[in-house]
Design a protein around this motif. Structure first.
Motif: not given
Length: 454
Positions: A187-188, A198-199, A190, A194-195, A192
């Motif tokens: 996992y990164q 998405a996560l 986020p 939106d990220q 934003t």
């Protein structure tokens, strides 16, 4: 107007974390008048000459009244020693859990302290309206211009007059997580909104319940949702609309408020997202905010939105660091180019313009004090841009200071702490609790709007 539970959500969370018993020394202070200079060097040299403009202050006393109590009071008191040794002034400290009601009583009765550490702009305005508070001296105004900026100055300006410098601060726009889980799962962090969404979806796809939350807090139950909503208002509509919302220049049941609460609901009322390790959506209402993030350590949830002061709730064996068991990342903005920051803090409001009081105000508004305080504290941070992040004790404190000092950061004070008490510490909390247990968004915002004082 602002009741004690408002402050409790900061100070109670910190209890037990700040008992650092060091004493600041005066290695760089040239007055040489004190016989009890400490042996531990201060984080920053103190220029005693700057206080000579206030005259001979030896033997004078300054009284301080605050809600900062044991064990948080010791590093506060110790951080005053360089000033006391430079000037010969004695600072008389009084901490009181009932501060937020009693300070107003004392001011109205004509018996205020010399300085009060006021934790809300709304309460500060009320105190100014008693006619007892005095504007800050020019030295303090200059320090705030240099080290804090206009956003912070505006919160302590009433009818065009500037009254008080910021003291400590907190950052609420944080998400707690497990660095090891992120590394193991690829996992990164986020950058934003939106990220972030998405996560969350990715975690669900991986068979996880990504979020955990809790809003139970005694009489103040519901306040964590107000923070969620304030963060979303800032991110979806920006600081100008946020200010209008807080000041009721736009209605609480308008399209902006409705969309912001729905944005919170996309996380907290989504049964796929919550309440990891704790129950279903309704369990959020009965889970204390102190316990809410703890399932991260067990892997039962992955994400918990809560302020930097939540660090006090981890077990002493839990490493809070970027390479530790838990850490936090900045709750991202709508895009990576904006950085709205929600938080809180205290302001040093004076009720006397005696030279010794003005001198002490000047010290507290300086980068010198901020660095000296950092050298002997843990679980404390300031928005003072002269604060050297390296002087802070813990990684989460350093992260918070970096967020506050980021040139892109736009800080906004906790909205419910600025609203009338009928809203900020009553209807908002109660209706938010009803909302999490099943009440729809429209009814919730309509009820809060109806409660707004006419």
């Amino acid at each position: 107007m602002f009741i004690q539970p408002t402050r409790q959500r900061w100070s109670a969370a910190l209890a037990g974390t700040l008992g650092v018993g060091l004493t600041l020394g005066m290695a760089a202070c040239s007055s040489g008048d004190s016989d009890d200079e400490a042996s531990v060097p201060s984080a920053a040299p103190v220029d005693c000459a700057q206080y000579t403009s206030f005259g001979d202050l030896k033997g004078k006393t300054v009284s301080v009244y605050t809600s900062i109590v044991t064990p948080e009071d010791k590093p506060q008191i110790d951080s005053y020693k360089p000033f006391e040794n430079c000037t010969g002034v004695t600072v008389k400290y009084e901490g009181d859990k009932a501060f937020e009601t009693q300070v107003l009583v004392r001011a109205k009765a004509g018996n205020p302290p010399d300085i009060a550490f006021v934790p809300q702009p709304g309460l500060l305005k009320q105190l100014v309206e008693t006619g007892r508070a005095v504007p800050a001296p020019q030295q303090v105004s200059d320090n705030v211009d240099k080290f804090f900026g206009q956003d912070w100055k505006d919160y302590a300006t009433v009818d065009g007059k500037f009254y008080a410098a910021p003291l400590g601060a907190n950052v609420k726009s944080l998400v707690w997580y497990s660095p090891q889980e992120f590394a193991d799962s690829g996992y990164q962090v986020p950058t934003t909104l939106d990220q972030l969404k998405a996560l969350s979806d990715k975690m669900v796809a991986d068979g996880k319940t990504p979020w955990c939350a809790g809003i139970a807090s005694g009489e103040a139950t519901g306040w964590p949702i107000t923070d969620w909503m304030e963060d979303m208002m800032l991110r979806l509509y920006g600081p100008d609309t946020y200010d209008k919302w807080v000041n009721h220049e736009i209605p609480f049941n308008g399209p902006e408020s409705t969309a912001a609460l729905d944005a919170v609901g996309a996380y907290l009322k989504n049964p796929k997202y919550v309440n990891g390790g704790l129950g279903d959506v309704k369990s959020i209402a009965t889970t204390t905010f102190q316990d809410a993030g703890l399932p991260i350590v067990d892997g039962a949830c992955s994400l918990h939105r809560q302020a930097n002061f939540y660090a006090a709730n981890w077990d002493e064996d839990t490493k809070v660091a970027e390479d530790g068991d838990v850490f936090a990342f900045y709750l991202p903005g709508k895009d990576a180019t904006t950085k709205p920051v929600l938080g809180g803090g205290e302001f040093t409001l004076a009720f006397s313009d005696r030279p010794e009081v003005q001198a002490f105000q000047t010290y507290l508004s300086s980068d010198t004090w901020a660095n000296n305080k950092a050298a002997i504290s843990s679980g404390w941070v300031s928005a003072n841009k002269g604060l050297d992040v390296n002087n802070l004790k813990s990684p989460i404190d350093k992260l918070s200071a970096q967020i506050l000092q980021d040139p892109k950061a736009v800080f906004r004070f906790d909205g419910s702490d600025q609203m009338p008490a009928a809203i900020g510490s009553n209807a908002f909390w109660k209706q938010a609790t009803n909302w999490i247990t099943g009440q729809d968004t429209k009814t919730t915002v309509d009820n809060i709007e109806k409660a707004w004082p006419k």
